[in-house]
Write an enzyme that holds these catalytic residues in place. Structure first.
Site, PDB file in Angstrom:
ATOM      1  N   ARG A 196      57.967 -31.906  47.111  1.00 58.62           N
ATOM      2  CA  ARG A 196      58.554 -31.949  45.768  1.00 58.62           C
ATOM      3  C   ARG A 196      57.498 -32.126  44.673  1.00 58.62           C
ATOM      4  NH1 ARG A 196      63.206 -36.197  45.669  1.00 58.62           N
ATOM      5  NH2 ARG A 196      61.746 -37.289  47.022  1.00 58.62           N
ATOM      6  N   ASN A 231      65.428 -32.803  47.360  1.00 56.97           N
ATOM      7  CA  ASN A 231      65.591 -32.783  48.812  1.00 56.97           C
ATOM      8  C   ASN A 231      67.071 -32.689  49.146  1.00 56.97           C
ATOM      9  OD1 ASN A 231      62.950 -32.958  49.607  1.00 56.97           O
ATOM     10  ND2 ASN A 231      62.959 -35.181  49.879  1.00 56.97           N
TER      11      ASN A 231
END
Length: 770
Positions: free
Chosen positions: A25, A43
């Site tokens: 990320r 996520n």
């Protein structure tokens, strides 16, 4: 700034693979920010979800770089795209919290301490100087601390360590390499080390830096220390101290089985072993397995008891900060530079992970315990591999650094569990086009190992989300694993013949869909045959739906069954008896027997009492090892064969001749020639080399015959005997030179550690046909 909406595009991107717990990320955030794109990344239980908006060329460049330049620990297996209506976003890109909806994503394996963390560990000015648990997004524990998915701190064993303000700031900063690194901690808020001495010891308990200093001093003084690592405890001692090594071997009841060693650095490795460039890469990579290396002459100061009789020396480097600090930083009091580092257990039991259990199960083995208070969610032993001359790797034990990374299957499977065998057990879960091996469990010989298998299966299910509808096991009616599978499956597991599973595992690893059979060479020590005898020297014509036994080693009696395997001298006499050769009093196998042993054995063979027929190639290697005078009594599995390989290796380059089997794989001519050469005084290494070459040439000849009969041109080599580097290399060389496509194991072990993958694909195929 974002381009006007009329010039912009918006795209939803789903990324699958090992993309959580690896800094994916923040990588996406930096990439989008650099390209001035708007949107978000999050996520999910199925991977990573991204929505990105901006000029078409920048969005296209963003999508290209997702798969081509991911973070170091990420593995991208798929990227999906979906065009969306433009939202007119304001040009910011954000990281959203984890979506906890049900689904599946991949958890990365544990990896060795990265270079950045090592620099912090050794920098007196850094706040993590000498912190035994320094880690970041690019390194450290993952599998062994995860208790569920999606991967988040709340579902790891770090949940009990609230972050201090400094760690929380790093954890929440997308530009920091510790952004959402779940094991993040520092000396103020992280786990703590402690050292506990054995009962009655004059050593005082210690904590943190004092615990490490005390442990190092104990090792330097020849003591044995239980050291808690990522996936369990090790038992450590100074590998140059002969008395310490022998004490550890005696306490652990290990017999003559080789120990692995951990070296402080590459200089220490090069002093004891020969190191090629591919071996260096394997040794220093993020997985940090044990690598089998060629020992230097005299092993450069290692105690003789470290690896007696072995052609290889198992070596690894430190892979946790605790290991690095145990060897010491510059300025620390000196300690050993090479340590025996063997699994923390009693022989035959699983590796110990629980601290209280370690104090009881390792009592009497260790003089002190160097422990810490971060729990281990799943045991995970060290992986073991060798590097072939061509630079490819052959994994012999697939565990830490590999698990739980999935393998891509060439055929889709229903949700299934394969339980493997009773030796070198490792479970395998599969669904769709993916399979997940569990960590190495060991030999299923007692209740503690069976309980370890139950826990491993439950942990693997929780991480993968696979709910098995099919359970596969070995056909051996006496296997603990098969009985466990029967209980799991309600007495209806799919039973897969042992050697068929070996060949299927090689086929699956190489991506064969099973539409065409292969010539499968399955050589091992023991496998239950369809005729009720012990197989292990098999040439099969096999695909996933079944097999035909094309040829096999001529059988001989196995006196005493499995219990007789510990006596290669008896196996040698049984092989001579089957070949019609006399037991002359001066043969090494005869002289190694007790006074009454030959007479009792002769009656046993003549009457067939406690004798089962075996075609096992592993048992033939054991017999020849005794016949040439190398090993007569085995203290651990495959000792006789391993020592025979070591003898052959010492003569290999100078001895190219070979004995000859008859066309039906009858070893009688080989044994007769061996006895004749013994009479001439031929050295044992030469005899061993000629035998190895004889087996390889026999394999090539039978495969040529099978090709003439069937037209098949692909040969799969599998089974524990192909852990023998000399034999595997020679078979592959002869077969490739004769135009065959040769399938050799890489990441999936050739021994029973890879058996479950073959069971999985065979069982899935059979159930699809029903």
């Amino acid at each position: 700034m974002t381009a006007p909406a009329t010039q912009a595009v918006r795209r939803r991107v789903t990324v699958r693979g090992t993309v959580q717990g690896v800094g994916f990320r923040p990588f996406v955030h930096r990439l989008a920010t650099d390209l001035a794109l708007a949107g978000f990344v999050s996520n999910t239980a199925n991977g990573v979800l991204i929505e990105v908006e901006g000029p078409p060329d920048r969005v296209a460049g963003f999508c290209d770089r997702l798969a081509t330049k991911p973070p170091p620990l990420a593995t991208v297996t798929g990227v999906g795209f979906e065009d969306l209506p433009v939202s007119g976003a304001d040009g910011t890109f954000t990281i959203r919290s984890t979506d906890r909806s049900p689904g599946r994503t991949h958890l990365p394996p544990d990896t060795a301490t990265c270079a950045d963390c090592l620099r912090e560990l050794t920098d007196p000015a850094d706040r993590r100087h000498r912190h035994p648990f320094v880690t970041c997004t690019h390194c450290g524990p993952r599998f062994t601390i995860a208790t569920g998915m999606p991967y988040d701190r709340a579902v790891t064993t770090m949940a009990g360590f609230p972050m201090c303000a400094d760690c929380a700031r790093e954890y929440g900063d997308p530009l920091d390499r510790r952004f959402h690194a779940q094991p993040v901690a520092c000396p103020r808020c992280g786990p703590r080390l402690h050292l506990l001495p054995a009962s009655g010891s004059d050593v005082r308990p210690a904590r943190d830096a004092d615990a490490l200093a005390t442990a190092r001093a104990l090792l330097a003084a020849g003591r044995i220390v239980a050291v808690k690592g990522l996936g369990g405890y090790h038992l450590a001692c100074d590998a140059t101290d002969a008395r310490a090594v022998e004490t550890l071997r005696t306490r652990k009841a290990r017999g003559g089985k080789p120990f692995a060693v951990m070296c402080a650095d590459l200089d220490a490795v090069r002093r004891i072993a020969v190191l090629s460039a591919p071996e260096l890469a394997a040794l220093t990579g993020p997985r940090r397995p044990i690598v089998l290396l060629r020992p230097r002459a005299g092993q450069a100061g290692l105690a003789p008891g470290v690896c007696p009789g072995s052609p290889h020396l198992g070596v690894m480097l430190p892979y946790t900060p605790v290991h690095t600090l145990l060897f010491g930083l510059p300025g620390d009091p000196p300690g050993p530079r090479v340590l025996v580092m063997t699994s923390g257990n009693r022989s035959g039991e699983p590796i110990v992970t629980d601290d209280d259990e370690a104090l009881t199960r390792l009592a009497g083995l260790a003089d002190a315990w160097l422990a810490h208070d971060r729990p281990i969610a799943s045991p995970c032993d060290d992986s073991l591999l060798r590097v072939r001359p061509d630079g490819t790797e052959q994994v012999l034990r697939r565990s830490r650094g590999f698990v739980p990374r999935p393998l891509r299957l060439p055929v889709p499977v229903r949700p299934a569990l394969a339980v493997g065998g009773d030796l070198k057990n490792a479970l395998c879960l599969g669904e769709g086009d993916q399979a997940w091996f569990g960590p190495h469990i060991g030999d299923m010989g007692d209740l503690t190992t069976l309980e370890a298998a139950r826990r491993a299966e439950a942990h693997l299910r929780s991480l993968t989300g696979v709910a098995p509808e099919v359970v596969a096991a070995d056909r051996h009616p006496g296997y603990h694993s098969a009985r466990w599978a029967a209980r799991l499956a309600g007495n209806a597991p799919v039973l897969v013949q042992h050697h068929h599973a070996h060949i299927a595992s090689a086929m699956a690893e190489h991506g064969l869909d099973g539409t065409a059979p292969v010539i499968g060479v399955a050589f091992d020590g023991t496998g239950y045959g369809d005729d009720g005898t012990v197989w292990g020297g098999e040439i099969l014509l096999a695909d996933y739906s079944g097999f035909r036994r094309y040829a096999h080693l001529a059988p001989a009696p196995l006196p005493g069954g499995d219990a007789g395997v510990a006596n290669p001298c008896r196996l040698a006499l049984a092989r001579l008896w089957a070949a019609g050769l006399p037991w002359d009093a001066d043969l090494p196998s005869v002289t190694a027997c007790t006074a009454d042993e030959p007479a009792v054995l002769r009656q046993q063979l003549a009457r067939g009492v406690a004798c089962v027929a075996t075609s096992s190639m592993g048992r033939l290697f054991d017999a020849v090892s005794s016949l040439v005078g190398v090993c007569h009594r085995a203290g651990y599995e495959a000792q006789a064969a391993l020592e025979l390989e070591a003898a052959a290796a010492s003569a290999w380059d100078g001895e190219t001749s070979a004995y000859a089997f008859t066309g039906d794989l009858d070893p009688a001519p080989v044994l007769g020639a061996l006895v004749a050469d013994l009479r001439r005084g031929t050295p044992a290494p030469v005899l061993a080399a000629r035998f190895h070459r004889a087996v390889a040439r026999a394999v090539a000849e039978v495969c040529r015959r099978a090709r003439r009969d069937t037209g098949l041109t692909t040969v799969a080599l599998s089974g524990g005997v192909f852990s023998n580097a000399l034999l595997e290399e020679e078979c592959a060389r002869l077969l490739a030179g004769d135009g065959f496509t040769v399938l050799r194991h890489g990441e999936v072990p050739p021994n029973d550690g890879g058996l479950a993958l073959g069971q999985l694909v065979v069982a899935a195929h059979l159930r699809q046909e029903e």
